[in-house]
Scaffold this active site. Structure first.
Site, PDB file in Angstrom:
ATOM      1  N   HIS A  65     -14.244  31.653  79.740  1.00 21.54           N
ATOM      2  CA  HIS A  65     -14.209  32.955  79.339  1.00 21.54           C
ATOM      3  C   HIS A  65     -14.673  33.073  77.964  1.00 21.54           C
ATOM      4  CE1 HIS A  65     -13.689  37.103  80.096  1.00 21.54           C
ATOM      5  NE2 HIS A  65     -13.576  37.447  78.970  1.00 21.54           N
ATOM      6  N   ASP A 120     -21.414  39.229  85.223  1.00 21.01           N
ATOM      7  CA  ASP A 120     -19.372  38.322  84.857  1.00 21.01           C
ATOM      8  C   ASP A 120     -19.501  37.629  82.838  1.00 21.01           C
ATOM      9  OD1 ASP A 120     -21.416  36.245  84.157  1.00 21.01           O
ATOM     10  OD2 ASP A 120     -20.596  34.629  85.665  1.00 21.01           O
ATOM     11  N   CYS A 121     -18.591  37.437  82.520  1.00 20.35           N
ATOM     12  CA  CYS A 121     -18.409  36.950  81.268  1.00 20.35           C
ATOM     13  C   CYS A 121     -19.896  36.280  80.597  1.00 20.35           C
ATOM     14  CB  CYS A 121     -16.766  36.598  80.527  1.00 20.35           C
ATOM     15  SG  CYS A 121     -16.861  34.830  81.565  1.00 20.35           S
ATOM     16  N   SER A 122     -20.202  35.172  81.431  1.00 20.66           N
ATOM     17  CA  SER A 122     -21.081  34.559  80.143  1.00 20.66           C
ATOM     18  C   SER A 122     -23.073  35.570  80.439  1.00 20.66           C
ATOM     19  CB  SER A 122     -21.468  32.951  81.134  1.00 20.66           C
ATOM     20  OG  SER A 122     -21.030  33.298  81.727  1.00 20.66           O
ATOM     21  N   HIS A 141     -15.817  41.429  76.220  1.00 16.56           N
ATOM     22  CA  HIS A 141     -16.673  41.350  77.498  1.00 16.56           C
ATOM     23  C   HIS A 141     -16.395  42.066  78.708  1.00 16.56           C
ATOM     24  CE1 HIS A 141     -12.246  40.825  78.724  1.00 16.56           C
ATOM     25  NE2 HIS A 141     -11.448  42.094  78.055  1.00 16.56           N
ATOM     26  N   ASP A 199     -24.005  29.736  81.061  1.00 16.77           N
ATOM     27  CA  ASP A 199     -22.305  29.653  81.501  1.00 16.77           C
ATOM     28  C   ASP A 199     -21.738  29.546  80.359  1.00 16.77           C
ATOM     29  OD1 ASP A 199     -21.931  26.307  81.367  1.00 16.77           O
ATOM     30  OD2 ASP A 199     -23.520  26.521  82.294  1.00 16.77           O
TER      31      ASP A 199
END
Length: 252
Positions: A211, A158-160, A223, A177
């Protein structure tokens, strides 16, 4: 060519909760000194595999046993497995010996702080080219599929999770996060962005950070965009990202 790209992916396995996280750090207005991001200290390297599935299976077993393990593709072409971030060499060794006693690992060696591209003086981070290395690491993920939570060896990031892995492999212990990542580091204006800084967006209904991507220069960032899509390069001048932009942070 696609096969080569997939062989370059770097994977990290954690018990994690997605881009937003479950309990973000308190927001501090973005005026935190970059030094509040901890440097990686001592880690345990416990395996090297020619096959990514073998590395993934080994890592999954360690994680299931409560071990903070992750694996990545080394420049040698082997998938290597590492464990933890320990404050001292002795603590790392004791932990490794304990795991070996329980037959969870076999041979191991300790990764020291000096194995990363800095030597604990903030002024050296810029001089030693860590920004270049962060961007180089980020490019290795292009084409890797998005997955919320990013916890599966086969599922991607995922993004983080993506930004955390990029920093960790370069010796900096970024929070998990996106909101915690936004709460740390130092505020930086869009006009002052440098490669390696993180850019944040509010992609949900609420005007809150949800995000994150890593800036790579020339108005572009890398990203993990969302379900059904792969890690990619995007443009900060895209109308969507202009509208949802929430600022940037630097940690170097």
């Amino acid at each position: 060519m696609m096969r080569k790209k997939h062989l370059l992916l770097v994977l990290l396995v954690f018990v994690i909760t997605g881009c937003l996280g479950g309990r973000p750090a308190p927001y501090t207005g973005g005026r935190v000194d970059p030094s509040d991001i901890e440097r990686m200290k001592y880690s345990i390297q416990v395996g090297a595999f020619g096959n990514v599935a073998n590395a993934a299976n080994y890592t999954d077993k360690l994680v299931a046993a409560g071990v903070d393990a992750y694996f990545f593709l080394d420049d040698s072409g082997l998938y290597k497995v590492r464990i933890g971030d320990f404050p001292s060499y002795d603590r790392a060794v004791r932990y490794a010996v304990n795991l070996r006693t329980r037959n969870q690992i076999e041979d191991y060696f300790i990764i020291r702080p000096e194995d990363y591209d800095y030597n604990f003086r903030p002024e050296d981070l810029e001089r030693k080219g860590i920004r270049t290395n962060l961007v180089k690491t980020a490019h290795k993920y292009i084409g890797v599929p998005y997955r919320w939570g990013g916890e599966s060896a086969a599922g991607g990031f995922d993004c983080s999770g993506l930004t955390m892995v990029i920093y960790k492999l370069n010796g900096l212990n970024l929070p998990r996060d996106s909101r915690s990542q936004h709460s740390h580091g130092k505020y930086i204006a869009k006009s002052d962005l440098k490669p390696g800084d993180l850019v944040f967006f509010a992609t949900g209904r609420a005007k809150r950070v949800s995000h994150v991507g890593i800036y790579i220069g020339s108005g572009k960032f890398i990203h993990a965009p969302g379900r059904g899509r792969n890690v990619t390069i995007a443009d900060l001048n895209d109308p969507y990202f202009v509208r949802t932009y929430m600022g940037a942070r630097k940690y170097i």
